[in-house]
Scaffold this active site. Structure first.
Site, short mmCIF file in Angstrom:
data_model
loop_
_atom_site.label_atom_id
_atom_site.label_comp_id
_atom_site.label_asym_id
_atom_site.label_seq_id
_atom_site.Cartn_x
_atom_site.Cartn_y
_atom_site.Cartn_z
N ARG A 162 -117.45 31.72 51.65
CA ARG A 162 -118.74 31.95 51.04
C ARG A 162 -118.61 32.62 49.68
O ARG A 162 -119.30 33.55 49.36
CB ARG A 162 -119.63 32.77 51.98
CG ARG A 162 -120.05 31.91 53.17
CD ARG A 162 -120.24 32.64 54.43
NE ARG A 162 -119.01 33.15 54.96
CZ ARG A 162 -118.14 32.41 55.63
NH1 ARG A 162 -118.39 31.14 55.83
NH2 ARG A 162 -117.05 32.94 56.11
N SER A 192 -117.44 39.39 60.75
CA SER A 192 -118.19 39.65 59.51
C SER A 192 -118.04 38.48 58.56
O SER A 192 -117.02 37.79 58.58
CB SER A 192 -117.65 40.91 58.83
OG SER A 192 -116.37 40.65 58.26
N ASP A 193 -119.04 38.26 57.72
CA ASP A 193 -118.84 37.36 56.60
C ASP A 193 -117.78 38.00 55.71
O ASP A 193 -117.58 39.22 55.72
CB ASP A 193 -120.15 37.14 55.84
CG ASP A 193 -120.13 35.83 55.07
OD1 ASP A 193 -119.04 35.30 54.82
OD2 ASP A 193 -121.22 35.33 54.71
N CYS A 194 -117.09 37.18 54.93
CA CYS A 194 -115.86 37.65 54.29
C CYS A 194 -116.12 38.78 53.30
O CYS A 194 -116.91 38.64 52.38
CB CYS A 194 -115.13 36.50 53.65
SG CYS A 194 -114.53 35.40 54.94
N SER A 229 -117.58 41.55 54.02
CA SER A 229 -118.84 42.26 54.27
C SER A 229 -118.65 43.75 54.50
O SER A 229 -119.50 44.55 54.12
CB SER A 229 -119.56 41.68 55.49
OG SER A 229 -120.24 40.51 55.14
#
Length: 774
Positions: free
Chosen positions: A6, A302-304, A306
């Site tokens: 992302r 977690s999203d990268c 985060s």
């Protein structure tokens, strides 16, 4: 270098990391990706492993995990909190890369998966926004099943992992969102069905044992994440201010369905804050809802970066150690990034987090790997061990990619004597536009390397002789090159103009500021249409809707098709529809708004419901009160279809206890948590008749309008079914309606209620009134 998932913040630290990452990859491809089949409990390498309880697959997953974590040091546990998990060589556990992607095919975005001469590519299906337009739940699952076959095949030769951070099931709330293309659209029910279907396709094993996983899917990004980068507002610092009603009515249902109906193995928390709290540090959202209410069997990731974001960008904690502790204590199990690996040890020393919480987190991670067979020894002796390069890009898989694109393509306008074109009558076809010979554009983002491409030009040329002019130097089309395009259109029997967007217009980290065709594309379309000799078919390739009002009202433009980003076989599918080899049946999974909408509505306003006091028009077909260019569910075929209600009740009585308060009070709605909701259901039978001569698939969309209580949606999708009809034939469709699930609305406090009074059911032009009484 877009190495982080992302596309994270571009900072000096990130650029340094990128250079380091690329250097490491070039010098040592063993660091970040699997390079040979990776598995634990390899008896051939270490005979001791046969004595370990965690290697004994006759024990329960719980017992095996318990045996494993007892043997680990604190540092070894911490080393398994990040996506690049460390090896524990003394126990025969290799390093493992958790981060792989499979949004619409096995992707090499993310370090867990790569292609080689052994497997040079994988099947790239349409982007999910187009697949969703098929309104076909069996297709969602079939695609997932093919993707997981190819993933397992690549794992068996050391090219892929077993954990995939897909699908993206956020609601496509605003037409400008660059990542809307990754989602199943704006409707909570469609998104929920897509989530459960695709996840089942990815995860379900042939024996149907829910304790085992073919691959592990992950529903993302939890929750209320749909702003990336709009007019300087960044996803890393955006605070999504969401009412409890909107949260439970719009944003949460796909995630709930993913966990409960899809039995997904993972949920990813998002970058943004929700009502002031970063999602990855919100114990109510993680421990309370995902684990507590929905009972996730798996891990939360977690999203990268985060965890780093909530300290560095959001300033939510004073130290990195505090960030590590807060996320773990909130229910995070795995960090896409290195922050937990770096700072959890310090957090323990400072007394911010206890070892038991860390043990709990890694236990969830190891349990997922156990369910995947990672601790069962040699994969070649396990289920799916026979899969290999021969099972990737098979003719059947590539045909499904073409079929998925065909099923999703939406016919939005069709004048008499326009489509389908006759390949016998057309002697010359002008193919024009910046996306007319698209290849890479067709596969969108989070893509892999496809088996092969068929561009629109190639697909059309397979039917009839063509002449081609791009009309623009690129999709941005700053300077249209109209002369050549107009010249070939003036003499051709028919003209196809392929316009739209690409990842330079709408993408991760790139939200649109307007929703018109880019640059001078509109001028190109109008001028070419004006001189064209024959019918003009406008083909729009995009993830989000476009304001193409000009084309709707221009009689020279005889047909309009929306083709999303149709995947590797997109050009073949487009040609199949244009020349009538396939009767289109796609329906729009999102509203197409006029440009005036984005000029007056800020993307950052998360409110779904219209507010007459301020003139705020609301969002999505469920609440938006204004004019549309095209509406949710729009889509035509080459013939007409008639619906008829064969069976449906006009009255539903809700049995209430004698002492229920609503027997004496004037209640407008009933709580769905009460006993009266059990087994309260009815059937709706519909006949669907194909009036045309051509066989057709048809999506039956059943909507309802509830009584006007609790600021309920003006219209809501209750169910959908895809039926196949031969020419001039009739079929039956049955919907089972659970009153408390399907006819309920969410009240202002986030509670589900069944409104009492008249509900209106809609199918096509049909309406049926249904009274719910006590």
């Amino acid at each position: 270098a877009n190495t982080k998932n992302r596309e994270p913040k571009v900072s000096s630290v990130f650029l340094c990391f990128s250079i380091f990452y690329v250097t490491v990859l070039l010098n040592c491809n063993h660091v970040y990706g699997q390079t040979s089949t990776v598995f634990a409990c390899d008896v051939a390498k270490n005979t001791n492993v046969s004595s370990y309880g965690f290697c004994d697959n006759s024990l329960s997953v719980e017992d095996r995990v318990s045996d494993l974590v007892k043997r680990l040091t604190l540092q070894e546990k911490i080393g398994n909190l990040g996506n690049s998990a460390v090896e524990v060589s003394r126990l025969g556990i290799p390093k493992y890369e958790w981060w792989s992607e499979a949004l619409h095919g096995v992707s090499n975005i993310g370090p867990g998966t790569h292609f080689s001469s052994l497997v040079p590519g994988a099947t790239n299906f349409p982007m999910p926004i187009l697949t969703a337009a098929s309104f076909n739940t069996s297709l969602f699952q079939a695609i997932g099943s093919v993707v997981s076959n190819e993933a397992r095949a690549m794992y068996n030769v050391g090219l892929a992992g077993l954990t995939y951070w897909s699908p993206n099931i956020n609601i496509f709330r605003d037409p400008r969102w660059g990542r809307g293309q990754e989602t199943p659209g704006e409707d909570p029910l469609l998104s929920s069905k897509y989530a459960a279907g695709y996840v089942k396709g990815l995860q379900q094993t042939d024996d149907g044992d829910s304790d085992k996983l073919k691959v592990a899917a992950c529903c993302k990004h939890y929750t209320a994440y749909d702003v990336d980068n709009w007019k300087g507002v960044q996803r890393y610092t955006f605070d999504a201010v969401v009412s409890q009603q909107d949260l439970d009515d719009t944003f949460q249902p796909p995630f709930k369905s993913c966990v409960i109906d899809g039995n997904v193995a993972s949920v990813m928390c998002s970058y943004n804050k929700v009502n002031g709290k970063p999602t990855c540090a919100d114990p109510d959202l993680l421990k309370g809802v995902i684990r507590g209410k929905w009972k996730l069997n798996g891990y939360i990731v977690s999203d990268c970066d985060s965890v780093e974001v909530l300290y560095k960008d959001q300033h939510y904690t004073k130290t990195p150690e505090e960030a590590a502790a807060k996320t773990i204590l909130s229910g995070l199990d795995l960090d896409c990034g290195s922050y937990l690996g770096q700072y959890t040890g310090g957090a323990v020393k400072q007394g911010l987090v206890d070892e038991a919480s860390i043990t709990n987190a890694v236990s969830n991670n190891f349990a997922t790997l156990m369910r995947l067979g990672f601790f069962d020894g040699d994969p070649s002796k396990q289920p799916y061990g026979n899969l290999g390069p021969k099972d990737v890009c098979t003719p059947e898989n590539q045909e499904l990619a073409r079929e998925a694109a065909r099923q999703g393509i939406v016919l939005l306008k069709n004048s008499p004597r326009s489509l389908p074109l006759s390949s016998k009558a057309i002697k010359s076809l002008a193919v024009i536009g910046p996306n007319a010979n698209a290849t890479r554009v067709m596969i969108g983002n989070y893509e892999g390397i496809p088996c092969k491409y068929t561009s629109p030009l190639q697909g059309l040329t397979a039917f009839v002789p063509t002449s081609y002019a791009p009309g623009c130097p690129d999709v941005q089309c700053a300077n249209a090159q109209i002369d050549d395009a107009a010249k070939i259109a003036a003499s051709a029997d028919a003209t196809i103009i392929v316009v739209g967007a690409n990842l330079a217009i709408e993408a991760e980290s790139l939200d649109r500021v307007n929703i018109l065709l880019p640059g001078q594309q509109q001028q190109l379309v109008n001028e070419v249409a004006n001189v064209s000799k024959g019918p003009v078919i406008l083909v729009i390739m995009s993830g989000g809707g476009m304001d193409v009002s000009f084309a709707k009202t221009n009689d020279k433009i005889t047909s309009i098709l929306w083709v999303g980003y149709p995947g590797e076989a997109g050009g073949a599918a487009i040609a199949d529809v244009i020349f009538g080899s396939y009767n289109p049946s796609g329906r729009l999974p999102m509203t197409w708004y006029p440009q005036s909408y984005v000029e007056k509505v800020p993307m950052t306003n998360m409110n779904m419901r219209a507010d007459p006091a301020t003139g705020y028009p609301g969002r999505t077909y469920r609440f938006y009160k204004g004019e549309t260019v095209f509406s949710f569910g729009d889509g035509m075929s080459f013939g007409t279809v008639e619906h008829k209600i064969v069976k449906a009740p006009q009255l539903v009585s809700v049995p209430l206890a004698e002492d229920h308060e609503c027997r004496s009070l004037e209640c407008k709605s009933l709580d769905v948590a009460d006993k009266h909701c059990q087994n309260l259901a009815f059937d709706i039978h519909l006949s669907v008749k194909n009036m045309g001569k051509m066989s057709s698939s048809h999506s039956v969309l059943l909507f309802f309008t509830p009584p006007n209580v609790h600021n309920a949606p003006q219209k809501h999708l209750l169910g959908f079914e895809k039926v196949q009809l031969a020419g001039k034939s009739e079929g039956m469709v049955r919907f089972k309606v659970d009153v408390c699930n399907d006819l309920s609305v969410v009240d202002e406090l986030g509670n589900r209620k069944v409104p009492l009074g008249d509900h209106m059911l809609h199918v096509g032009n049909l309406k049926h009134s249904l009274s719910v009484r006590i």
